[in-house]
Design a protein around this motif. Sequence first.
Motif, PDB file in Angstrom:
ATOM      1  N   PRO A   1      22.363  -4.681   4.607  1.00  0.00           N
ATOM      2  CA  PRO A   1      21.653  -5.217   3.441  1.00  0.00           C
ATOM      3  C   PRO A   1      22.237  -4.758   2.104  1.00  0.00           C
ATOM      4  O   PRO A   1      22.014  -5.373   1.075  1.00  0.00           O
ATOM      5  N   LYS A   2      23.004  -3.668   2.125  1.00  0.00           N
ATOM      6  CA  LYS A   2      23.587  -3.143   0.883  1.00  0.00           C
ATOM      7  C   LYS A   2      24.865  -3.873   0.517  1.00  0.00           C
ATOM      8  O   LYS A   2      25.427  -3.648  -0.562  1.00  0.00           O
ATOM      9  N   ASN A   3      25.372  -4.700   1.453  1.00  0.00           N
ATOM     10  CA  ASN A   3      26.585  -5.484   1.216  1.00  0.00           C
ATOM     11  C   ASN A   3      27.765  -4.591   0.805  1.00  0.00           C
ATOM     12  O   ASN A   3      28.506  -4.886  -0.126  1.00  0.00           O
ATOM     13  N   ILE A   4      27.926  -3.491   1.547  1.00  0.00           N
ATOM     14  CA  ILE A   4      28.982  -2.529   1.242  1.00  0.00           C
ATOM     15  C   ILE A   4      30.285  -2.974   1.923  1.00  0.00           C
ATOM     16  O   ILE A   4      30.282  -3.348   3.099  1.00  0.00           O
ATOM     17  N   LYS A   5      31.373  -2.933   1.193  1.00  0.00           N
ATOM     18  CA  LYS A   5      32.666  -3.350   1.743  1.00  0.00           C
ATOM     19  C   LYS A   5      33.273  -2.211   2.550  1.00  0.00           C
ATOM     20  O   LYS A   5      33.385  -1.089   2.072  1.00  0.00           O
ATOM     21  N   LEU A   6      33.696  -2.508   3.764  1.00  0.00           N
ATOM     22  CA  LEU A   6      34.327  -1.526   4.632  1.00  0.00           C
ATOM     23  C   LEU A   6      35.802  -1.868   4.795  1.00  0.00           C
ATOM     24  O   LEU A   6      36.165  -2.956   5.205  1.00  0.00           O
ATOM     25  N   ASN A   7      36.660  -0.900   4.490  1.00  0.00           N
ATOM     26  CA  ASN A   7      38.103  -1.142   4.587  1.00  0.00           C
ATOM     27  C   ASN A   7      38.577  -0.934   6.016  1.00  0.00           C
ATOM     28  O   ASN A   7      38.057  -0.104   6.729  1.00  0.00           O
TER      29      ASN A   7
ATOM     30  N   ILE B   1      48.408   3.489  19.282  1.00  0.00           N
ATOM     31  CA  ILE B   1      47.140   2.776  19.472  1.00  0.00           C
ATOM     32  C   ILE B   1      45.969   3.717  19.258  1.00  0.00           C
ATOM     33  O   ILE B   1      45.018   3.391  18.536  1.00  0.00           O
ATOM     34  N   TRP B   2      46.026   4.890  19.880  1.00  0.00           N
ATOM     35  CA  TRP B   2      44.949   5.877  19.733  1.00  0.00           C
ATOM     36  C   TRP B   2      44.843   6.364  18.280  1.00  0.00           C
ATOM     37  O   TRP B   2      43.741   6.457  17.729  1.00  0.00           O
ATOM     38  N   PHE B   3      45.997   6.675  17.692  1.00  0.00           N
ATOM     39  CA  PHE B   3      46.005   7.228  16.336  1.00  0.00           C
ATOM     40  C   PHE B   3      45.460   6.236  15.310  1.00  0.00           C
ATOM     41  O   PHE B   3      44.585   6.568  14.502  1.00  0.00           O
ATOM     42  N   LYS B   4      45.967   5.004  15.331  1.00  0.00           N
ATOM     43  CA  LYS B   4      45.512   3.997  14.369  1.00  0.00           C
ATOM     44  C   LYS B   4      44.036   3.684  14.566  1.00  0.00           C
ATOM     45  O   LYS B   4      43.295   3.469  13.594  1.00  0.00           O
ATOM     46  N   SER B   5      43.601   3.659  15.808  1.00  0.00           N
ATOM     47  CA  SER B   5      42.191   3.394  16.092  1.00  0.00           C
ATOM     48  C   SER B   5      41.309   4.477  15.487  1.00  0.00           C
ATOM     49  O   SER B   5      40.303   4.181  14.828  1.00  0.00           O
TER      50      SER B   5
ATOM     51  N   LYS C   1      37.497   6.480  11.582  1.00  0.00           N
ATOM     52  CA  LYS C   1      37.058   7.551  10.685  1.00  0.00           C
ATOM     53  C   LYS C   1      36.821   7.021   9.269  1.00  0.00           C
ATOM     54  O   LYS C   1      35.845   7.414   8.608  1.00  0.00           O
ATOM     55  N   ASN C   2      37.681   6.126   8.783  1.00  0.00           N
ATOM     56  CA  ASN C   2      37.490   5.543   7.455  1.00  0.00           C
ATOM     57  C   ASN C   2      36.190   4.737   7.391  1.00  0.00           C
ATOM     58  O   ASN C   2      35.427   4.814   6.420  1.00  0.00           O
ATOM     59  N   ILE C   3      35.932   3.972   8.447  1.00  0.00           N
ATOM     60  CA  ILE C   3      34.730   3.131   8.495  1.00  0.00           C
ATOM     61  C   ILE C   3      33.463   3.982   8.585  1.00  0.00           C
ATOM     62  O   ILE C   3      32.498   3.753   7.854  1.00  0.00           O
ATOM     63  N   THR C   4      33.477   4.975   9.474  1.00  0.00           N
ATOM     64  CA  THR C   4      32.274   5.800   9.657  1.00  0.00           C
ATOM     65  C   THR C   4      32.014   6.707   8.457  1.00  0.00           C
ATOM     66  O   THR C   4      30.862   7.023   8.154  1.00  0.00           O
ATOM     67  N   ASN C   5      33.074   7.124   7.765  1.00  0.00           N
ATOM     68  CA  ASN C   5      32.884   7.921   6.543  1.00  0.00           C
ATOM     69  C   ASN C   5      32.122   7.115   5.494  1.00  0.00           C
ATOM     70  O   ASN C   5      31.183   7.613   4.860  1.00  0.00           O
ATOM     71  N   ILE C   6      32.533   5.857   5.298  1.00  0.00           N
ATOM     72  CA  ILE C   6      31.861   4.986   4.323  1.00  0.00           C
ATOM     73  C   ILE C   6      30.427   4.708   4.769  1.00  0.00           C
ATOM     74  O   ILE C   6      29.488   4.732   3.964  1.00  0.00           O
ATOM     75  N   ALA C   7      30.261   4.457   6.065  1.00  0.00           N
ATOM     76  CA  ALA C   7      28.924   4.170   6.597  1.00  0.00           C
ATOM     77  C   ALA C   7      27.988   5.365   6.431  1.00  0.00           C
ATOM     78  O   ALA C   7      26.818   5.206   6.078  1.00  0.00           O
TER      79      ALA C   7
ATOM     80  N   LEU D   1      32.984  -1.672  14.995  1.00  0.00           N
ATOM     81  CA  LEU D   1      32.225  -0.869  14.037  1.00  0.00           C
ATOM     82  C   LEU D   1      32.239  -1.504  12.648  1.00  0.00           C
ATOM     83  O   LEU D   1      31.222  -1.534  11.950  1.00  0.00           O
ATOM     84  N   LYS D   2      33.397  -2.013  12.257  1.00  0.00           N
ATOM     85  CA  LYS D   2      33.522  -2.640  10.937  1.00  0.00           C
ATOM     86  C   LYS D   2      32.588  -3.835  10.810  1.00  0.00           C
ATOM     87  O   LYS D   2      31.888  -3.991   9.799  1.00  0.00           O
ATOM     88  N   TYR D   3      32.563  -4.680  11.836  1.00  0.00           N
ATOM     89  CA  TYR D   3      31.677  -5.847  11.785  1.00  0.00           C
ATOM     90  C   TYR D   3      30.209  -5.422  11.799  1.00  0.00           C
ATOM     91  O   TYR D   3      29.394  -5.962  11.057  1.00  0.00           O
ATOM     92  N   HIS D   4      29.898  -4.442  12.657  1.00  0.00           N
ATOM     93  CA  HIS D   4      28.511  -3.984  12.779  1.00  0.00           C
ATOM     94  C   HIS D   4      27.966  -3.479  11.439  1.00  0.00           C
ATOM     95  O   HIS D   4      26.844  -3.809  11.043  1.00  0.00           O
ATOM     96  N   PHE D   5      28.768  -2.689  10.739  1.00  0.00           N
ATOM     97  CA  PHE D   5      28.305  -2.127   9.466  1.00  0.00           C
ATOM     98  C   PHE D   5      28.492  -3.076   8.291  1.00  0.00           C
ATOM     99  O   PHE D   5      27.922  -2.869   7.213  1.00  0.00           O
ATOM    100  N   SER D   6      29.307  -4.119   8.460  1.00  0.00           N
ATOM    101  CA  SER D   6      29.533  -5.069   7.360  1.00  0.00           C
ATOM    102  C   SER D   6      28.333  -5.983   7.136  1.00  0.00           C
ATOM    103  O   SER D   6      28.151  -6.528   6.050  1.00  0.00           O
ATOM    104  N   ILE D   7      27.513  -6.162   8.176  1.00  0.00           N
ATOM    105  CA  ILE D   7      26.329  -7.023   8.034  1.00  0.00           C
ATOM    106  C   ILE D   7      25.127  -6.173   7.631  1.00  0.00           C
ATOM    107  O   ILE D   7      24.068  -6.214   8.260  1.00  0.00           O
TER     108      ILE D   7
END
Length: 407
Positions: A401-407, A329-333, A338-344, A393-399
Amino acid sequence: KYTALLSILILSLFIQVRFEVANFILRPFDVLTVLFFIYTYATKNNKQDQKLSVGFFYLIPFFFIHFTSALAISGQNFFKEFFQIILLTLFAFVLSHSVNKINYKKQIIYLLQGSLCIMTFVIFWHLYNGYIVAWKQLPDSRIIFTILSILIFASLNLYEKKVKNLTILLFIFLLLVLSSGERKALGIFLFLLSMHYSNGKILKIIFTSFAGIFFIAILVYLSKNSYIQTQFSSLLNLFDSSNIDYALSTGMLSEKDTFSGLQRAFVFNISKIYFLENPIFGIGTNNFVNLLLDDYYNYPKIFKAGIHNEFQRVLVENGLLGLFFYLLIWFKSWIRTKNITNIALENGLMNKLQYTLCTYSIYLTLLIYVGTEASSLRSFVILIIISLLPDYLKYHFSINPKNIKLN
């Protein structure tokens, strides 16, 4: 409205109100969770509301192991843990369906304001009852100093504008944490302070940490309070092994030992013995204290407390199998976060300070807490929050204005 209701639900965890009903402990959090679940389920009205967050499903294997392992002790123990897991699953369901319904900035502010109110009550309650320091007589409320440390720095990172008299406010809060005697809160406050002002850079973290420790040491010395000095000293000597044999033979503590340090050292040694009895599946949920009371019944009461480390407890009571799914749970989280914040960060959706907070500070802070605290409802709530954090975090950054896709 949804943001305010969720804030009330979370803050109810820190209210010292309990009722015993048919050998079960009932808290305001339990009642509010059920009511909030009913409200959340009844107000689902679109496909987005029907979906559960990815983090929700990572919780299921560990939850299953936790309550089935309780059956090894007794039927009553099984049903007790089963109902707790049901309650925690309802809470996870509520959090999962809150992802797209809350105002993130208001949520932090509401929690900060509510926590300040609870802390104020805790302090005045202790002062009224004659406790000038050591504000730890309300078990469910003393965590509030740790929670406030997290919320203070979360709000500082969220709102980039400067706060007037911030240094004075942080200094006052530091004095309150010192007076509380909550070593975890002090350690976490110092860690978050170092991370905030070093921007996550290793050398700066080391420098600010040592500077902070030196400054706190001066405050502790000037306080001339033996309790505060002992608590601070035990925090600095956290990894020193306690002299268990001396305490058992004399009934006294050696000069550098504390009761909590002695208990932790003893429990760690006994944990190794119980773990080897059944390393794969463990000795059973809640069985550690039962065995301790049976096997060491003639030992002083201080040695008969539970394990103050959730990772250690899971390993001993739920075995390597339970620990695997707990760590998963900790590892996958963290990987997802990290993937989301790197893109953000790469796309300018967050600054470096916010990146450090979300990717490292929050995880390390909560690791420190569950790694030094006895197992409780709050430990499981933290696990749920950690598992669902990437979804928020994914939802927060998905909305954006740049409409960037977050994996």
